[in-house]
Enzyme design. Structure first.
Site, PDB file in Angstrom:
ATOM      1  N   ALA A 282       0.676  -1.296  -0.136  1.00  0.00           N
ATOM      2  CA  ALA A 282       0.053   0.054  -0.040  1.00  0.00           C
ATOM      3  C   ALA A 282       0.897   1.291  -0.059  1.00  0.00           C
ATOM      4  O   ALA A 282       0.486   2.389   0.136  1.00  0.00           O
ATOM      5  CB  ALA A 282      -0.846  -0.055   1.355  1.00  0.00           C
ATOM      6  N   GLN A 283       2.102   1.099  -0.240  1.00  0.00           N
ATOM      7  CA  GLN A 283       3.328   2.434  -0.062  1.00  0.00           C
ATOM      8  C   GLN A 283       3.040   2.869  -1.645  1.00  0.00           C
ATOM      9  O   GLN A 283       3.285   2.044  -2.702  1.00  0.00           O
ATOM     10  CB  GLN A 283       4.222   1.996   0.134  1.00  0.00           C
TER      11      GLN A 283
ATOM     12  N   HIS B 189       6.671  -6.577   9.706  1.00  0.00           N
ATOM     13  CA  HIS B 189       5.737  -7.220   9.235  1.00  0.00           C
ATOM     14  C   HIS B 189       5.992  -8.726   8.601  1.00  0.00           C
ATOM     15  O   HIS B 189       5.661  -8.658   7.516  1.00  0.00           O
ATOM     16  CB  HIS B 189       4.294  -6.388   8.913  1.00  0.00           C
TER      17      HIS B 189
ATOM     18  N   ASP C  26       0.032  -2.434  12.918  1.00  0.00           N
ATOM     19  CA  ASP C  26       0.289  -1.866  11.613  1.00  0.00           C
ATOM     20  C   ASP C  26      -1.161  -1.197  11.187  1.00  0.00           C
ATOM     21  O   ASP C  26      -1.636  -1.293  10.068  1.00  0.00           O
ATOM     22  CB  ASP C  26       0.548  -2.697  10.655  1.00  0.00           C
TER      23      ASP C  26
ATOM     24  N   ILE D  61      -5.697 -12.349   9.213  1.00  0.00           N
ATOM     25  CA  ILE D  61      -6.008 -11.736   7.808  1.00  0.00           C
ATOM     26  C   ILE D  61      -4.497 -11.705   7.154  1.00  0.00           C
ATOM     27  O   ILE D  61      -4.388 -12.272   6.189  1.00  0.00           O
ATOM     28  CB  ILE D  61      -6.599 -10.562   7.801  1.00  0.00           C
ATOM     29  N   HIS D  62      -3.822 -10.752   7.609  1.00  0.00           N
ATOM     30  CA  HIS D  62      -2.436 -10.537   7.174  1.00  0.00           C
ATOM     31  C   HIS D  62      -1.530 -12.007   7.075  1.00  0.00           C
ATOM     32  O   HIS D  62      -0.797 -12.239   6.175  1.00  0.00           O
ATOM     33  CB  HIS D  62      -1.616  -9.626   7.817  1.00  0.00           C
TER      34      HIS D  62
ATOM     35  N   LEU E 163      -4.028  -5.623   0.546  1.00  0.00           N
ATOM     36  CA  LEU E 163      -3.904  -4.995   1.763  1.00  0.00           C
ATOM     37  C   LEU E 163      -3.385  -3.843   2.312  1.00  0.00           C
ATOM     38  O   LEU E 163      -2.324  -3.868   1.701  1.00  0.00           O
ATOM     39  CB  LEU E 163      -3.371  -6.365   2.732  1.00  0.00           C
ATOM     40  N   ALA E 164      -3.886  -3.011   2.922  1.00  0.00           N
ATOM     41  CA  ALA E 164      -3.574  -1.707   3.174  1.00  0.00           C
ATOM     42  C   ALA E 164      -3.527  -1.502   4.580  1.00  0.00           C
ATOM     43  O   ALA E 164      -4.454  -0.884   5.118  1.00  0.00           O
ATOM     44  CB  ALA E 164      -4.406  -0.686   2.277  1.00  0.00           C
TER      45      ALA E 164
ATOM     46  N   ASP F 239      -3.552 -10.805  12.926  1.00  0.00           N
ATOM     47  CA  ASP F 239      -5.129 -10.566  13.019  1.00  0.00           C
ATOM     48  C   ASP F 239      -5.746 -11.900  12.171  1.00  0.00           C
ATOM     49  O   ASP F 239      -6.787 -11.814  12.138  1.00  0.00           O
ATOM     50  CB  ASP F 239      -5.254  -9.338  12.077  1.00  0.00           C
TER      51      ASP F 239
END
Length: 398
Positions: free
Chosen positions: A150-151, A226, A284, A260-261, A317-318, A258
């Protein structure tokens, strides 16, 4: 929210630095823990206000999030006092008592503005009774465009000692951790500079292979951003950064727990390899945390948040909307780890990595009274930041 200058927590299970006290007390004076012990040893040598806590509660050290962008509609990159006020007030309700305000890849001017604002806030506007900003995590722009996530791609730039130094000066020397792609840092010049100046160099948003990571560790990399997300993964012929995270004891390793990540089974595998000696849980999280489903800004990009997942329009994913208390619960659910192990990876390890274990990261006499009271479901009942009640269940920040 305030609390007496001199107070006592009694008749609770206390997860102290070197032992678990089943029925213990904690004395607090002026924001500092002055004494802990078993109730049988309690001596009242002055006037202490009793803190009322329900039965079956546990006291753990305040959690430390070394990688968080925002919460409750605020973001570090907003570069305003109001945004940091929102973050420092909101985070105690999830058990976070201190954190690194995390930037992201944006224009040089916007990054500098956020650094100036955060440095000024740390030195002039911090207050007891709120989560403490321990420093800044510079995530980007010194990353690999192939692992940007997401960067924003158009603001990624080559690692530069000169640029870092100008930003460190702007932050009043409060940049404590830098995410960098080692393969983009020619000769590991910036990595060596970071190590020399006491700043944690973290491999992240990187396609570095295992051998490159070995060289980066020799140059000064001591942290991984991460785990699994936007990095070279584990392969039996190329173990990548993930393999180095598993295998190299020099590395402290962030994880977003989470589900999810990183899916729960992969969290379990990672924990078995890295253990509580080197893992650090992070959120994050972005500004949408604690807000309803909708569309929110992240680095000039629109992110859709729905049912606990934050995605760019191309389904990347952001960041997350994870709360630290949920990470604390999840790691135990996903791995079967003990309370003591979960405490180590949410409090002690980040404190040690940031060089603040002398005052944070555990419950011990002489340390800051950063404390979290958990109910029997491990939900947060109350949070103390330097001895002041920063959150009480039922008083959520709106």
């Amino acid at each position: 929210m305030s609390s007496p200058e001199t107070c006592i927590i009694r008749n609770q299970r206390i997860y102290a630095e070197n032992e678990t006290i089943e029925n213990g007390f904690i004395k607090i004076l002026g924001g500092t823990i002055t004494e802990i012990g078993d109730m049988s040893d309690l001596k009242i040598d002055g006037e202490y206000a009793d803190i009322s806590i329900p039965a079956k509660a546990s006291v753990i050290p305040g959690m430390i999030d070394v990688h968080i962008h925002g919460v409750k509609g605020a973001d570090t990159m907003d570069a305003t006092t109001a945004a940091l006020d929102t973050m420092t007030m909101a985070l105690p309700q999830e058990g976070t008592t201190s954190f690194l305000a995390t930037t992201m890849t944006e224009s040089k001017e916007k990054i500098k503005k956020a650094l100036i604002n955060t440095g000024q806030y740390i030195e002039e506007k911090q207050k007891a009774g709120k989560a403490e900003i321990l420093g800044i995590h510079l995530e980007g722009p010194f990353i690999n465009s192939g692992k940007a996530g997401a960067q924003p791609l158009h603001h990624i730039t080559k690692p530069s000692v000169e640029m870092f130094d100008s930003w460190q000066q702007a932050s009043r020397n409060h940049i404590k951790l830098v995410t960098i792609a080692p393969e983009m840092d020619e000769g590991h010049t910036l990595i060596r500079h970071l190590k020399k100046n006491g700043v944690v160099a973290s491999a992240g948003h990187s396609a570095a292979g295992y051998d490159e990571m070995g060289k980066a560790i020799d140059s000064g990399v001591s942290h991984v951003t991460h785990l699994f997300n936007q990095m070279s993964g584990f392969h039996h012929r190329e173990p990548g950064i993930a393999g180095a995270a598993f295998n190299r004891r020099e590395l402290m390793v962030e994880l977003i727990a989470d589900g999810i990540h990183v899916r729960p089974e992969a969290v379990d595998i990672a924990f078995k390899q890295i253990t509580d000696e080197r893992m650090i849980l992070i959120t994050d999280s972005m500004r949408a945390k604690c807000l309803k489903n909708g569309r929110y800004d992240l680095g000039g990009q629109m992110v859709t948040v729905k049912d606990g997942m934050a995605l760019l329009d191309e389904d990347t994913l952001a960041g997350s909307v994870l709360e630290m208390k949920s990470a604390f619960q999840n790691i135990q659910k996903f791995t079967g780890c003990s309370m003591e192990e979960a405490i180590r990876i949410t409090s002690e390890n980040p404190a040690r990595q940031l060089g603040v274990f002398d005052r944070k990261g555990s419950i011990a006499a002489g340390k800051d009274a950063d404390l979290v009271i958990l109910d029997d479901q491990k939900d947060v009942l109350m949070t103390f930041c330097k001895g002041k009640v920063a959150y009480m269940k039922g008083d959520e920040v709106k």
